[in-house]
Design an enzyme around this catalytic site. Structure first.
Site, mmCIF file in Angstrom:
data_model
loop_
_atom_site.group_PDB
_atom_site.id
_atom_site.type_symbol
_atom_site.label_atom_id
_atom_site.label_comp_id
_atom_site.label_asym_id
_atom_site.label_seq_id
_atom_site.Cartn_x
_atom_site.Cartn_y
_atom_site.Cartn_z
ATOM 1 N N SER A 1 0.816 -1.212 0.000
ATOM 2 C CA SER A 1 0.000 0.000 0.000
ATOM 3 C C SER A 1 0.853 1.267 0.000
ATOM 4 O O SER A 1 0.356 2.338 -0.305
ATOM 5 C CB SER A 1 -0.934 0.020 1.217
ATOM 6 O OG SER A 1 -0.233 0.326 2.400
ATOM 7 N N LYS B 1 1.710 4.490 7.027
ATOM 8 C CA LYS B 1 0.886 5.287 6.118
ATOM 9 C C LYS B 1 1.322 6.750 6.159
ATOM 10 O O LYS B 1 2.020 7.198 7.078
ATOM 11 C CB LYS B 1 -0.596 5.223 6.540
ATOM 12 C CG LYS B 1 -1.251 3.859 6.384
ATOM 13 C CD LYS B 1 -1.454 3.479 4.943
ATOM 14 C CE LYS B 1 -2.206 2.154 4.800
ATOM 15 N NZ LYS B 1 -1.423 1.003 5.273
#
Length: 216
Positions: free
Chosen positions: A128, A165
């Site tokens: 991701s 993230k």
């Protein structure tokens, strides 16, 4: 020059390409490519090679003062494989004892201020964050004392899970965890989630080390 010096020192101490590769945790083919001048080692690999060959980075690179000026490094603990951090959906950390698997080397300039909680490194699983250069099975170095600003990459705890993230704090106090891959969706947490401790920013990702999928 770098490859030639590595090959010469390796042969002088009677170490094979395979043995050097095993000690520095890379592939024999990669060592051979470095010795032939076809590839350059990463900082982490260069430091490990220098240690195994009992020499200095200055000698290997042929640049006097190079290590002192540009490559002063700090040894950082890489947590064991049970501490894999997800760049996908998250990895359960319940009851995990964080043994040290290895040590990695990080330039001092990249670490930033170091506080009471020392920097540490963890492996990343998932893709991701591939747009940020964090690929599956790479290693990220986290500094809990470094300030995390808007758009920085950080290690975040969500309950008993860790994930990496981009960090964005909204005006209403909520927190957005944004991936660097359009195949994944952002995660949004309220200020109540933050206040309750459900979500906690552990530290800023300050360095990335590529890691081959296969262990040697």
């Amino acid at each position: 020059m770098l490859g030639e010096r590595i090959r010469t020192l390796r042969k002088e101490i009677g170490m094979s390409v395979t043995e050097l590769a095993r000690r520095v945790k890379t592939s024999p083919s990669h060592i051979s490519e470095i010795e032939r001048g076809e590839k350059m080692p990463s900082l982490n690999l260069l430091v490990k090679i220098a240690k195994e060959l009992k020499t200095s980075i200055d000698y290997l690179t042929g640049l006097v003062g190079f290590a002192k000026k540009a490559m002063e490094v700090t040894e950082v603990a890489l947590l064991d494989k049970a501490s894999v951090t997800a760049a996908g959906r998250g990895f359960d950390q319940t009851g995990v004892y964080h043994d040290v698997e290895d040590m990695v080397y990080v330039p001092d300039y990249a670490l930033g201020p170091v506080g009471e909680v020392p920097p540490f490194a963890v492996r990343v699983a998932g893709e991701s964050m591939i747009g940020a250069g964090i690929t599956d099975n790479s290693i990220v170095v986290v500094n809990p004392s470094a300030e995390v600003g808007q758009g920085d990459v950080a290690l975040v705890a969500i309950g008993n899970e860790w994930t990496v993230k981009y960090i964005y704090t909204r005006a209403d106090g909520s927190l957005e965890l944004r991936p660097a891959n359009s195949s994944y969706s952002p995660m949004l947490f309220s200020k109540e989630d933050l206040a309750s401790g459900l979500v906690k920013v552990i530290g800023k990702v300050v360095w990335i080390i590529g890691k081959p999928k296969k262990e040697f």
